[in-house]
Design an enzyme around this catalytic site. Sequence first.
Site, PDB file in Angstrom:
ATOM      1  N   LYS A 178     -29.843  19.670  12.245  1.00 36.91           N
ATOM      2  CA  LYS A 178     -29.527  18.471  11.093  1.00 36.91           C
ATOM      3  C   LYS A 178     -27.964  18.467  11.238  1.00 36.91           C
ATOM      4  CE  LYS A 178     -29.647  20.095   6.483  1.00 36.91           C
ATOM      5  NZ  LYS A 178     -28.178  19.527   5.795  1.00 36.91           N
ATOM      6  N   ASN A 179     -27.545  19.576  10.818  1.00 36.77           N
ATOM      7  CA  ASN A 179     -25.881  19.625  10.502  1.00 36.77           C
ATOM      8  C   ASN A 179     -25.004  18.922  11.697  1.00 36.77           C
ATOM      9  OD1 ASN A 179     -26.643  20.324   8.056  1.00 36.77           O
ATOM     10  ND2 ASN A 179     -25.798  22.517   8.107  1.00 36.77           N
TER      11      ASN A 179
ATOM     12  N   CYS B 218     -28.181  19.134  -2.176  1.00 42.08           N
ATOM     13  CA  CYS B 218     -28.822  20.130  -2.754  1.00 42.08           C
ATOM     14  C   CYS B 218     -28.195  20.952  -4.092  1.00 42.08           C
ATOM     15  CB  CYS B 218     -29.232  21.494  -1.598  1.00 42.08           C
ATOM     16  SG  CYS B 218     -30.643  20.783  -0.868  1.00 42.08           S
TER      17      CYS B 218
ATOM     18  N   ARG C  47     -20.159  21.566  -5.863  1.00 40.38           N
ATOM     19  CA  ARG C  47     -19.722  21.350  -4.332  1.00 40.38           C
ATOM     20  C   ARG C  47     -18.582  19.904  -4.550  1.00 40.38           C
ATOM     21  NH1 ARG C  47     -25.147  21.048  -0.823  1.00 40.38           N
ATOM     22  NH2 ARG C  47     -23.303  21.506   0.833  1.00 40.38           N
TER      23      ARG C  47
ATOM     24  N   ASP D  68     -26.585  29.322   4.894  1.00 33.37           N
ATOM     25  CA  ASP D  68     -27.905  28.546   4.794  1.00 33.37           C
ATOM     26  C   ASP D  68     -28.922  29.648   5.061  1.00 33.37           C
ATOM     27  OD1 ASP D  68     -26.788  26.168   4.158  1.00 33.37           O
ATOM     28  OD2 ASP D  68     -26.725  25.277   6.216  1.00 33.37           O
TER      29      ASP D  68
ATOM     30  N   ARG E 280     -36.127  17.813   3.976  1.00 33.54           N
ATOM     31  CA  ARG E 280     -34.704  17.497   4.268  1.00 33.54           C
ATOM     32  C   ARG E 280     -34.102  17.947   5.612  1.00 33.54           C
ATOM     33  NH1 ARG E 280     -31.198  17.050  -0.969  1.00 33.54           N
ATOM     34  NH2 ARG E 280     -29.838  16.338   0.785  1.00 33.54           N
TER      35      ARG E 280
HETATM   36  C1  UD1 Z   1     -22.086  22.141   5.309  1.00 31.36           C
HETATM   37  C2  UD1 Z   1     -23.516  22.184   5.746  1.00 31.36           C
HETATM   38  C3  UD1 Z   1     -24.326  23.007   4.764  1.00 31.36           C
HETATM   39  C4  UD1 Z   1     -23.600  24.453   4.988  1.00 31.36           C
HETATM   40  C5  UD1 Z   1     -22.116  24.450   4.548  1.00 31.36           C
HETATM   41  C6  UD1 Z   1     -21.446  25.774   4.443  1.00 31.36           C
HETATM   42  C7  UD1 Z   1     -23.722  19.799   6.635  1.00 31.36           C
HETATM   43  C8  UD1 Z   1     -24.427  18.577   6.449  1.00 31.36           C
HETATM   44  N1  UD1 Z   1     -23.961  20.755   5.642  1.00 31.36           N
HETATM   45  O1  UD1 Z   1     -21.972  21.781   4.078  1.00 31.36           O
HETATM   46  O2  UD1 Z   1     -25.380  23.195   5.484  1.00 31.36           O
HETATM   47  O3  UD1 Z   1     -24.019  25.288   4.021  1.00 31.36           O
HETATM   48  O4  UD1 Z   1     -21.554  23.479   5.490  1.00 31.36           O
HETATM   49  O5  UD1 Z   1     -21.654  26.365   5.864  1.00 31.36           O
HETATM   50  O6  UD1 Z   1     -23.296  20.199   7.732  1.00 31.36           O
HETATM   51  N2  UD1 Z   1     -15.464  22.953  -1.165  1.00 31.36           N
HETATM   52  C9  UD1 Z   1     -14.669  22.623  -2.118  1.00 31.36           C
HETATM   53  N3  UD1 Z   1     -13.894  21.450  -1.729  1.00 31.36           N
HETATM   54  C10 UD1 Z   1     -14.299  20.321  -0.802  1.00 31.36           C
HETATM   55  C11 UD1 Z   1     -15.362  20.761   0.011  1.00 31.36           C
HETATM   56  C12 UD1 Z   1     -15.850  21.893  -0.281  1.00 31.36           C
HETATM   57  O7  UD1 Z   1     -14.283  23.443  -2.815  1.00 31.36           O
HETATM   58  O8  UD1 Z   1     -13.709  19.396  -0.584  1.00 31.36           O
HETATM   59  C13 UD1 Z   1     -16.138  24.247  -1.070  1.00 31.36           C
HETATM   60  C14 UD1 Z   1     -17.464  24.174  -1.552  1.00 31.36           C
HETATM   61  O9  UD1 Z   1     -17.932  23.944  -2.954  1.00 31.36           O
HETATM   62  C15 UD1 Z   1     -18.066  25.383  -1.152  1.00 31.36           C
HETATM   63  C16 UD1 Z   1     -17.465  25.690   0.111  1.00 31.36           C
HETATM   64  O10 UD1 Z   1     -16.125  24.771   0.051  1.00 31.36           O
HETATM   65  O11 UD1 Z   1     -18.140  26.230  -1.967  1.00 31.36           O
HETATM   66  C17 UD1 Z   1     -18.002  25.227   1.465  1.00 31.36           C
HETATM   67  O12 UD1 Z   1     -18.421  24.027   1.731  1.00 31.36           O
HETATM   68  P1  UD1 Z   1     -18.287  23.202   2.925  1.00 31.36           P
HETATM   69  O13 UD1 Z   1     -17.761  23.930   4.009  1.00 31.36           O
HETATM   70  O14 UD1 Z   1     -17.564  21.951   2.644  1.00 31.36           O
HETATM   71  O15 UD1 Z   1     -19.944  22.870   3.092  1.00 31.36           O
HETATM   72  P2  UD1 Z   1     -20.429  21.305   3.316  1.00 31.36           P
HETATM   73  O16 UD1 Z   1     -19.722  20.589   4.449  1.00 31.36           O
HETATM   74  O17 UD1 Z   1     -20.767  20.712   2.025  1.00 31.36           O
END
Ligand code: UD1
Length: 438
Positions: free
Chosen positions: A29-30, A127, A132, A326, A418
């Site tokens: 998925k990711n 989720c 986030r 995850d 999902r």
């Molecule tokens: C992706 C994955 C998700 C996984 C996560 C961490 C997909 C579709 N989803 O989510 O399954 O759990 O990586 O491996 O690939 N953060 C900020 N500001 C931002 C962006 C992120 O503070 O602009 C923080 C988030 O709140 C969180 C952390 O960074 O605490 C990790 O987020 P991130 O690595 O961005 O995860 P996703 O890309 O949302």
Amino acid sequence: MTQFGRNDESIRMEGKKPLSGRIQIQGSKNAALPILAACMLIPGKCVLRGCPNITDIECMCNLLTSTGAEVDTKNLDTAHKIVIDTRTVRERRLPEKYVSAMRSSVVLMGAMLGRLGEVCVNYPGGCVIGERPINLHLYGLEQLGAQIWTEGNHIHAYADELKGAVIDFPFPSVGATQNAILAAVTAQGTTIIKNASREPEVIELCKFLNMAGAAIDYAGTFFKSGRIVIHGVELSRLHGVDYTVISDRIVAGTYLFAALAAGGTVTLENIPIGQLGRICDIITEMGVGIVVDEAHSEMTINACDRDRIKNLPYIETEVYPAFPTDLQSPLLAAACVAKGELRLRERIFSSRFRIVEELKRMGAEITVEGDTAIVTGGRELEGRTVIARELRGGAALVIAGLSAAGITTVADSGYIRRGYQDIVGDLAALGARIGCVE
Ligand code: UD1
């Protein structure tokens, strides 16, 4: 949060039946989601194979269609193939219904800026696993020259011309790295991303884009320092490709923990072996045997000797290659039946212990202290009706149900679809007494 797709479903199972047999692991998925977003950047026809048939993929396809792209999913169910032709895209505003349903819709921003120079989205959903924010996404795009402003709940981004820049992330966010890569592919000049995410799904995106004509250098010091260099190319140099998505390391890990919790011997086919690193180490350290057949991308887990399965004292989630967030919930569910105490620290997301109350209702002994859950294992879980409130937590409740005495019903199981193509069919193929209830 808006839930995309139906959610009034339940999964019911009778636990304490050891698993046995072999199943195939679905596509990732990711990896597939950002690659679908990347198709938006490519003015041509792309064929994606190995795509999982899950509601998040359906949602991303609907987002692409809403921009005017032609997306053919008629072979998704059977052949796991999607054909995307974005030569017809024109719409710069993404529909709230789909953006709110799925956080990864935000990576369309970078692709649409690169392709159309403009995009308007509402704040993305996803989720309910804690705060986030998208500040890092916006920082990356701004560094590349995008003007970004908000109006109510909407974010507008505009760029006459994106220009290569240095983007130094304070945290290696997966999505923000992908967004920056997508916007930088056609920016003028060279972009250097420092402290980029090193997750395998970021590398998959780079591989896909390079096949399509991009010039991304992620070799060299990438794995050590997280440095990615992108040499901007003309949009007209990008072309359609035929690409096969890697298999899903999180689904593979979920089924490994299911086997650990339920007992039995299970062979998983189509495993991304090199990406499981710490997951297999933890399972073997817990006393469960894993045999890897690298030549056939298979892995067999043998969890028949229940007395040997014990918890490790301490595990924490961290960015790749450490233990993934995850799989924190699936591990939590499996830890309830292993002997001894586990302190499980969640270092990525703030609200990822939502299943603790549900597990406790099944008889688990867990306390939460800040970002750490303390599980006293070796407890007999009892079947109950529990509620899936998010994707991975929902899958973890299925794991708990497999190890519990009696009948467990996981309500609101639409969340699980999902990310899991057919969790019920897969576990039934391994001999679990499990079915869907409408
Ligand atoms: C992706 C994955 C998700 C996984 C996560 C961490 C997909 C579709 N989803 O989510 O399954 O759990 O990586 O491996 O690939 N953060 C900020 N500001 C931002 C962006 C992120 O503070 O602009 C923080 C988030 O709140 C969180 C952390 O960074 O605490 C990790 O987020 P991130 O690595 O961005 O995860 P996703 O890309 O949302």
